[in-house]
Design a protein around this motif. Structure first.
Motif, PDB file in Angstrom:
ATOM      1  N   PHE A  24      -1.649   5.432  -3.770  1.00 22.87           N
ATOM      2  CA  PHE A  24      -2.752   6.011  -3.019  1.00 22.87           C
ATOM      3  C   PHE A  24      -2.447   7.445  -2.624  1.00 22.87           C
ATOM      4  CE2 PHE A  24      -0.144   4.842   0.609  1.00 22.87           C
ATOM      5  CZ  PHE A  24      -0.424   5.808   1.545  1.00 22.87           C
ATOM      6  N   GLN A  55      -8.665  -1.757  -0.764  1.00 14.01           N
ATOM      7  CA  GLN A  55      -8.199  -0.497  -0.190  1.00 14.01           C
ATOM      8  C   GLN A  55      -8.846  -0.205   1.150  1.00 14.01           C
ATOM      9  OE1 GLN A  55      -9.097   2.330  -3.285  1.00 14.01           O
ATOM     10  NE2 GLN A  55      -7.208   1.942  -4.409  1.00 14.01           N
ATOM     11  N   ILE A 109      -4.405  10.255   0.405  1.00 16.11           N
ATOM     12  CA  ILE A 109      -5.455  10.339   1.412  1.00 16.11           C
ATOM     13  C   ILE A 109      -5.496  11.758   1.960  1.00 16.11           C
ATOM     14  CG2 ILE A 109      -3.887   9.492   3.195  1.00 16.11           C
ATOM     15  CD1 ILE A 109      -6.333   8.148   4.501  1.00 16.11           C
ATOM     16  N   PHE A 160      -5.353   4.688   6.084  1.00 14.11           N
ATOM     17  CA  PHE A 160      -5.045   3.877   4.922  1.00 14.11           C
ATOM     18  C   PHE A 160      -3.918   2.922   5.304  1.00 14.11           C
ATOM     19  CE2 PHE A 160      -3.986   2.789   0.579  1.00 14.11           C
ATOM     20  CZ  PHE A 160      -5.201   2.900  -0.065  1.00 14.11           C
TER      21      PHE A 160
END
Length: 279
Positions: free
Chosen positions: A206, A125, A208, A218
């Motif tokens: 994900f 990641q 963020i 990301f």
């Protein structure tokens, strides 16, 4: 003369039970790009990162089940083996070196086994591969803006994405969608102009945070074309529940065509006015 056949109650019950299983499997199945009613699983993963997260989570569930069953078996064994009936004179043992060493080392080994795939996932990641597409995401109270920088392929425009209540799925669709090409590394740079927001897309695995004065980053590589929905995942104020996220993953040809059309549709000059309004 045709003879009508009647189903026995047993066959009818079997058929009804089979239909119930099929219906249950369909309703409990994960949605692709959006949630579905009575969904019990996560949305279908369309990125490697999302699949790794799902596999890691499933592994933890099985590990937790094994530990729970082991502890349950120990409790039941102690209840029956050391009951008052079987042991009228209780043991006065207070220490057992082997057991104390075991219950110290075994949990440490379990944590190490969990940490290895966890750190591997974090490393993936936090890696910084070379991006094929870069998009800047800006959170506002309460909508999103998307900025495509000028590149050789196109770009050089910004647009807002607000909730469109007339579109489906309800409260998850936007009037303007973020568009990215399939099987390309897309780098997302996220910030905010006011309060805290969080850009989250379950199918991509994900989320963020969007923080005012800070640029978080990301990346993802969507492996399947389609439309994927998410929402702001940070409690950001009155209309927090009305900040949907829509990302369309398209082919390279469709993406190049969209860039050309978007350049005209969202074209602006330096002062922020649209070309159509300039004099």
């Amino acid at each position: 003369m045709r003879t009508a056949r009647t189903k026995t109650p047993f066959l009818s019950g079997v058929a009804a039970f089979g239909a119930l299983l099929v219906t249950s499997a369909q309703t409990l199945a994960a949605g692709i790009g959006q949630p579905v009613p009575w969904q019990m699983d996560r949305q279908v993963a369309v990125t490697e990162n999302a699949r790794d997260i799902h596999n890691f989570e499933i592994g933890l569930h099985w590990l937790s089940l094994a530990i729970s069953l082991f502890v349950l078996a120990l409790i039941l064994w102690c209840v029956f083996r050391f009951s008052e009936k079987r042991n009228p004179t209780p043991s006065k043992t207070t220490h057992n070196t082997a057991i104390e060493v075991a219950w110290t080392i075994v949990p440490v080994l379990i944590l190490v086994a969990v940490a290895i795939p966890s750190f591997r996932l974090l490393r993936t990641q936090l890696s910084d591969p070379k991006a094929d597409v870069t998009v800047k995401v800006i959170g506002h109270a309460w909508y999103w803006s998307y900025e495509y920088p000028q590149t050789d392929q196109g770009g050089g425009f910004t647009f807002d994405a607000n909730l469109d209540e007339d579109k489906q799925p309800k409260l998850l669709a936007t009037d303007n969608d973020m568009v990215v090409p399939v099987n390309k590394i897309v780098k997302i740079q996220v910030t905010s102009t006011d309060v805290l927001h969080s850009w989250a897309l379950p199918s991509f695995g994900f989320k963020i945070d969007a923080v005012s004065g800070r640029l978080n980053q990301f990346w993802f590589k969507a492996e399947r074309e389609g439309t994927y929905h998410g929402q702001c995942s940070e409690l950001c104020g009155q209309r927090h529940a009305y900040m949907p996220i829509t990302v369309r993953v398209v082919s390279d040809e469709a993406y190049a065509q969209w860039l050309t059309e978007a350049k005209t549709k969202y074209a602006r000059i330096d002062d922020g006015a649209k070309f159509a309004d300039a004099r």
